[in-house]
Design an enzyme around this catalytic site. Structure first.
Site, PDB file in Angstrom:
ATOM      1  CB  SER A 257      -0.890   0.011   1.242  1.00 39.79           C
ATOM      2  OG  SER A 257      -0.107   0.381   2.363  1.00 39.79           O
ATOM      3  CE  LYS A 258      -1.826   6.745  -2.595  1.00 42.59           C
ATOM      4  NZ  LYS A 258      -2.774   7.838  -2.613  1.00 42.59           N
ATOM      5  NE  ARG A 259       0.005   0.571   5.969  1.00 39.73           N
ATOM      6  CZ  ARG A 259       0.485  -0.651   6.165  1.00 39.73           C
ATOM      7  NH1 ARG A 259       1.485  -0.831   6.992  1.00 39.73           N
ATOM      8  NH2 ARG A 259      -0.037  -1.696   5.557  1.00 39.73           N
TER       9      ARG A 259
END
Ligand code: GLU
Length: 512
Positions: A255-257
Site C-alpha cells: 500500500s501507500k504506507r
C-alpha cells in the site's frame, strides 16, 4: 512456436507497481525469446473504464521503456485491440453461439434478487458461494424458450463439467488441481450483452495467438474456468503463469504506507526509469548469482520464466532509492545535466512536489525553492552548475535530492548549521586559518583541487597539526554551512577563489 504474450489491463485508474511488474515480465519474456509483446485494453466494463487511465498506462509504459509490437496505440494484424471495439465488430458473437450450440454454455434467467437469495442461503448453510447451476443449468429447451418469449433478462454462463478433476500446469507452480464441483459456472455474457473478462480475454488470447497467459496470482482461482473454456472450444491451452503477489517489507499487502504509489509519481519524485525497471523486475524474479544492478538489455538477456519465484515478491522502497542512486552515479555527467534540466523545469513534477497529497511526510523539507535555485543556476551559470552536480552525483539518491545537495553552491550566504558552527568556529586555530586562506585566495584567479589540497596540508603541517580534521572541518563549515558534503578539495576548486573569499570573510566575522 514463437512466444506471444499480452499485457491486458483494464484501465480504471492509475498504473501502480503491480501492473507495471506484470507488464515488465511479459515484455522481458517476449524480448528474451524474440517473440511478440501485445497490448490489449480490456474495457468491457464500460462503467469503470477511463480513457484518461488508458492514456496514463501508455505514457507510463513508454516512460520506463516497455515497448509493444501490437496495440491500440500502434495498430497491428489483430486490430482492434480494445475489447469494446472488438465487441462492436461482432468478434465474440459467433463464439458464444458455438458454445451454446455445443451445450458448453447456457442461458440463466435469475433476477438479481434471486441471486442474492441464493448467496444468502449458501452463506447461512456454509456452502461454497457461487452459481453451481441454479434453476437453469439443467432447464429444458422448452423452459428456456418460454422465458425468452416472456422477455426475461438473462446472462450466459459457462457449463463447468461436474464430478471430475480440473488441472492446469502453471509455469511457476507446476500442476494445480481442482475438484470441478468447487468451480462455479461463471457469467460469460452479461445481461447487457457485454462479454465478461472470463470470456473476452480467453477468446482474444486464442484469436491473438497468445502462447503464455502471464498474470497475477489473484487469478489462479479463475484458471480452471479458463482452461476448461479452451478445452470446450477445442483450442490449445496457452501456458498459464501466475506471478507471485507483491508485499511490503512487513509482509503486509502493498500500500501507500510502503511507498508504493502511482508509477508516474516516481518520475515526479526524481526516480530514473532505468532504476524503476531494474527494481521492479526483481520483485518476484531472480536472475540468480545475486545479480542486482541490471540495465534493460541485461534484464532481457537474463530473463527466464524459470527464475520466477512462487513466493511473494517484496517491495522495498529503500532498495529503490539505493538503486536509483546507483543509476544516477552511472549516468554520464552531460546526460545527467540534461535530465536534471528537464526535471527542474517539468511542471508536472513541480506540481506534484508542491502538493504530493497524503504521502507528504511532516518532516519533509520543502524542496521547491532549492530546485528553483538549481534551475536558475543551470540557466545562468551552466558550467558552475554542472561542476556542482558532478560533485553531488556521488551522494544523492534521487533527482530531487540535488535540490538540497547543491543549494549551498547557489546562495550568496549558505545557511549555517548552528551545531557545526558552535563546535568548530570557537577553536583557537580558526581565526588565523581563515585569515591565511582569505589572503591566499585573494591573490589567485583559479584554484585547482590539487592546489587547494597542497595549501591546506602545508598549513596544517606548518602549524603542527597531526591530523587534518581541525583544519578541514572549520573550512568546510565556512564554505558550505554543513559538516558533510563532497570531497573538500574538489568542492573548493568548484567554488573558486572569489566565492571562497566571500564565504571565509563572513565566517571570519563570526569568530571575532
Ligand atoms: N484485465 C485483467 C486485469 O486487468 C487482465 C488479467 C490478465 O492479464 O489476464 O486484471
Amino acid at each position: 512456436m514463437s512466444v506471444r504474450v499480452r499485457f491486458a489491463p483494464s484501465p480504471t485508474g492509475n498504473l501502480h507497481v503491480g501492473s507495471l511488474r506484470d507488464a515488465l515480465f511479459k515484455f522481458l519474456h517476449a524480448r528474451h525469446e524474440g517473440g511478440v509483446n501485445l497490448l490489449r485494453i480490456e474495457d468491457t466494463d464500460r462503467t469503470r473504464y477511463s480513457a484518461e487511465s488508458e492514456a496514463e498506462f501508455i505514457e507510463t509504459l513508454k516512460w520506463v521503456g516497455i515497448t509493444f509490437d501490437e496495440g491500440p496505440h500502434i495498430g497491428g494484424p489483430n486490430a482492434p485491440y480494445r475489447q469494446s471495439e472488438r465487441k462492436a465488430a461482432g468478434i465474440y458473437e459467433g463464439h458464444i453461439q458455438t458454445l451454446l450450440a455445443a451445450g458448453h454454455a447456457y442461458k440463466a434467467f435469475e433476477t438479481p434478487e434471486e441471486l442474492t437469495l441464493m448467496r444468502e442461503y449458501q452463506q447461512i448453510n456454509r456452502l461454497p458461494t457461487g452459481y453451481f447451476g441454479g434453476d437453469w443449468r439443467d432447464a429444458t429447451a422448452a423452459q428456456v424458450a418460454e422465458a425468452e418469449r416472456a422477455g426475461k433478462a438473462f446472462v450466459i454462463r459457462q457449463r463447468i463439467p461436474r464430478d471430475t478433476t480440473i488441472a492446469i500446469e502453471d509455469a511457476i507452480r507446476g500442476r494445480i488441481e481442482w475438484d470441478s464441483n468447487t468451480v462455479d459456472d461463471p457469467v460469460l455474457i452479461k445481461g447487457d450483452g457485454m462479454p465478461t473478462y472470463h470470456f473476452a480475454a480467453m477468446v482474444d488470447d486464442h484469436l491473438m495467438g497468445i502462447t503464455h497467459i502471464g498474470r497475477g496470482e489473484e487469478w489462479i482461482s479463475s484458471a480452471p474456468k479458463h482452461a476448461v473454456l479452451f478445452d470446450q472450444f477445442g483450442w490449445q491451452r496457452p501456458v498459464f503463469i501466475h506471478y507471485p503477489v507483491i508485499l511490503g517489507t512487513d509482509r503486509k499487502k502493498l500500500s501507500k504506507r510502503h511507498g508504493a504509489t502511482r508509477v508516474l509519481d516516481y518520475r515526479a519524485q526524481g526516480f530514473l526509469p532505468a532504476a524503476i525497471l531494474n527494481f521492479v523486475a526483481l520483485i518476484g524474479w531472480s536472475p540468480g548469482e545475486d545479480r542486482e544492478v541490471m540495465k534493460r538489455e541485461d534484464l532481457i538477456a537474463a530473463f527466464d520464466i524459470d527464475g520466477l519465484q512462487p513466493s511473494s515478491g517484496i517491495f522495498d522502497i529503500e532498495k529503490l532509492r539505493w538503486m536509483n542512486g546507483v543509476y544516477i552515479r552511472e549516468t554520464p555527467l552531460d546526460d545527467l545535466v540534461k535530465i536534471l534540466t528537464e526535471y527542474v523545469c517539468d511542471p508536472v513534477a513541480l506540481q506534484y512536489l508542491a502538493d504530493p497529497g497524503e504521502e507528504k511526510a511532516a518532516a519533509r523539507v520543502d524542496v521547491l525553492p532549492q530546485l528553483a535555485m538549481l534551475r536558475k543556476g543551470l540557466a545562468e551559470q551552466p558550467e558552475y552548475a554542472k561542476a556542482a552536480i558532478g560533485l553531488e552525483q556521488e551522494r544523492v539518491h534521487t533527482l530531487t535530492d540535488f535540490g538540497e545537495a547543491t543549494a549551498f553552491f547557489f546562495v550568496e550566504e549558505p545557511e549555517m548549521d548552528e551545531k557545526a558552527v558552535s563546535k568548530w568556529f570557537p577553536q583557537p586555530q580558526v581565526p588565523e586559518l581563515f585569515d591565511h586562506l582569505i589572503e591566499r585566495f585573494s591573490s589567485v584567479q583559479t584554484s585547482s583541487s590539487e592546489w587547494c589540497e597542497m595549501l591546506v596540508r602545508d598549513y596544517a603541517e606548518k602549524k603542527g597539526f597531526e591530523k587534518l580534521g581541525p583544519v578541514v572541518h572549520p573550512i568546510r563549515v565556512a564554505l558550505t554551512g554543513k559538516t558533510v558534503g563532497p570531497g573538500l578539495f574538489e568542492l573548493m576548486s568548484v567554488l573558486g577563489p572569489e566565492r571562497m573569499v566571500g564565504r571565509l570573510t563572513r565566517a571570519r566575522a563570526m569568530v571575532r
